[in-house]
Enzyme design. Structure first.
Site, mmCIF file in Angstrom:
data_model
loop_
_atom_site.group_PDB
_atom_site.id
_atom_site.type_symbol
_atom_site.label_atom_id
_atom_site.label_comp_id
_atom_site.label_asym_id
_atom_site.label_seq_id
_atom_site.Cartn_x
_atom_site.Cartn_y
_atom_site.Cartn_z
ATOM 1 C CG MET A 1 -1.704 -1.238 1.461
ATOM 2 S SD MET A 1 -2.903 -1.557 0.151
ATOM 3 C CE MET A 1 -4.119 -0.305 0.520
ATOM 4 C CB CYS B 1 -6.188 -2.810 -5.093
ATOM 5 S SG CYS B 1 -6.448 -1.099 -5.553
ATOM 6 N N GLY C 1 -4.353 4.498 -0.119
ATOM 7 C CA GLY C 1 -5.585 4.191 0.584
ATOM 8 C C GLY C 1 -6.518 3.267 -0.166
ATOM 9 C CB CYS C 2 -6.132 1.060 -3.116
ATOM 10 S SG CYS C 2 -7.093 -0.086 -4.090
ATOM 11 N N GLY C 3 -8.714 0.421 -0.923
ATOM 12 C CA GLY C 3 -9.262 -0.530 0.010
ATOM 13 C C GLY C 3 -9.644 -1.868 -0.588
#
Length: 283
Positions: free
Chosen positions: A43, A118, A114-116
Site C-alpha cells: 500500500m 485492489c 488508501g486503496c481498500g
C-alpha cells in the site's frame, strides 16, 4: 526511518506576485505488509506509526483475530533504488496455522493511496458482511459536537501539510484517546485500529472520528474494531449506510460546527422533543 514530511521548493503565485520558497508536504511510500515471509499487500502510505498499520491492517483484513496472534513484528526500511524509490516492509510472524490459512487466501495488492479493495477477486468478497457490533452506549448531541471540535487541533501532520486524513477515537471522560494520520483514509483508520488493539482498549465506549467520506470499507473496519458509533465530517455512500445498518453501527456524518446528520441506529444519540419524530423515521 523515512520522514513522514518533506520540504520541497515551490513558486507561490498570488495577486501580489510570484515568490519562491518551500512547502511541507506529506511523504508517500510503498509499505509492504509481509506475513511469515510472504507479501500480503503493498500500500502507498505515510511512513509513520507503521507498527500500528501492520497490526490494524492484519486485523481488518481478518488475517488475525487479535494482536496476540502475532509472534513478532519488525519494520524494515529499504534505501532508494536506481529510480529513486524507497520503501518499507512491515514483517509480521504469525502462528503457523494462521499463516497457512492466510496463504491460501493471500491477495497481491499494488494499490494507490488508501486503496481498500485492489486485488479482491470477487464481488462477494468486496461486499462481505461486516461483524455485528455490541450494544455500546449513548451520546448526547453536545458530546458529538465536542468530539468533532477536538479533532482539528490534534491533526499535527495535517497542520503542517494540509494534505492528510485522520482517524481518531474519542471518549466522554478521556477526550481524544488516539489520533492517527495518513495520506490514505483507509490507512489512517487501520493505524487507529492497530493502536487501540495493541493497547487492549475496548472501543464500545467511544466514537470513531473520520475526516473523510464514509465508504463501505470504513464501516467494515470500524465494525472489526468493535466501535458502535462512527462520526465523519463528510457524507457516506449508500452502500456504507446499508452496511452500517446491518452491522448495528450508528453512523453520523456531515458533522460540522452547526450540527450533524444521523443515518443509522439513532437510538445511541440522545434526542428529545421535536427530534423524536425524525428518530422514529430513521430507525
Amino acid at each position: 526511518m523515512i520522514a513522514p514530511v518533506a520540504r520541497v521548493a515551490r513558486l507561490a503565485c498570488t495577486p501580489d506576485g510570484v515568490r519562491d520558497g518551500a512547502r511541507a508536504i506529506p511523504e508517500e511510500t510503498p509499505v509492504a505488509i509481509v506475513h511469515n515471509g510472504s507479501t500480503y499487500a503493498v500500500m502507498m502510505a505515510t511512513p509513520a506509526d507503521l507498527e500500528d498499520f501492520g497490526v490494524g491492517f492484519s486485523l481488518t483484513e481478518g488475517v488475525i483475530a487479535e494482536p496476540s496472534d502475532i509472534l513478532s513484528l519488525e519494520v524494515l526500511e529499504f534505501d532508494e533504488d536506481e529510480a529513486g524509490v524507497s520503501g518499507v516492509e512491515v514483517r509480521l510472524w504469525l502462528d503457523e496455522e494462521l499463516a497457512g490459512r492466510q496463504a491460501a487466501r493471500r491477495r497481491q495488492i499494488a494499490g494507490p493511496t488508501g486503496c481498500g479493495l485492489c486485488g479482491v477477486e470477487s464481488l462477494e468478497l468486496a461486499v462481505k458482511p461486516s461483524r455485528h457490533v455490541g450494544a455500546g452506549r449513548s451520546f448526547t448531541r453536545a458530546e458529538i459536537s465536542r468530539a468533532v471540535a477536538s479533532l482539528p487541533p490534534a491533526q499535527l501532520l495535517n497542520h503542517e501539510t494540509r494534505a492528510v486524513h485522520a482517524a481518531a477515537f474519542w471518549e466522554p471522560a478521556a477526550g481524544l484517546v488516539a489520533v492517527r494520520e495518513d495520506v490514505g483514509r483507509h490507512n489512517a483508520l487501520d493505524k487507529l485500529v492497530g493502536h487501540l488493539a495493541r493497547k487492549g482498549h475496548d472501543a464500545e465506549g467511544g466514537l470513531v472520528l473520520l475526516t473523510s467520506r464514509v465508504s463501505i470499507e470504513m464501516v467494515q473496519k470500524t465494525a472489526m474494531l468493535g466501535a458502535t458509533v462512527l462520526v465523519a465530517v463528510s457524507a457516506p455512500t449508500a452502500l456504507a449506510v446499508r452496511t452500517a445498518t446491518a452491522a448495528g453501527i450508528t453512523l453520523v456524518a456531515i458533522a460540522r460546527d452547526d450540527g450533524f446528520e444521523i443515518f443509522t441506529h439513532p437510538h445511541r444519540i440522545a434526542t428529545s422533543g421535536e427530534e423524536k419524530e425524525l428518530v422514529a423515521h430513521v430507525g
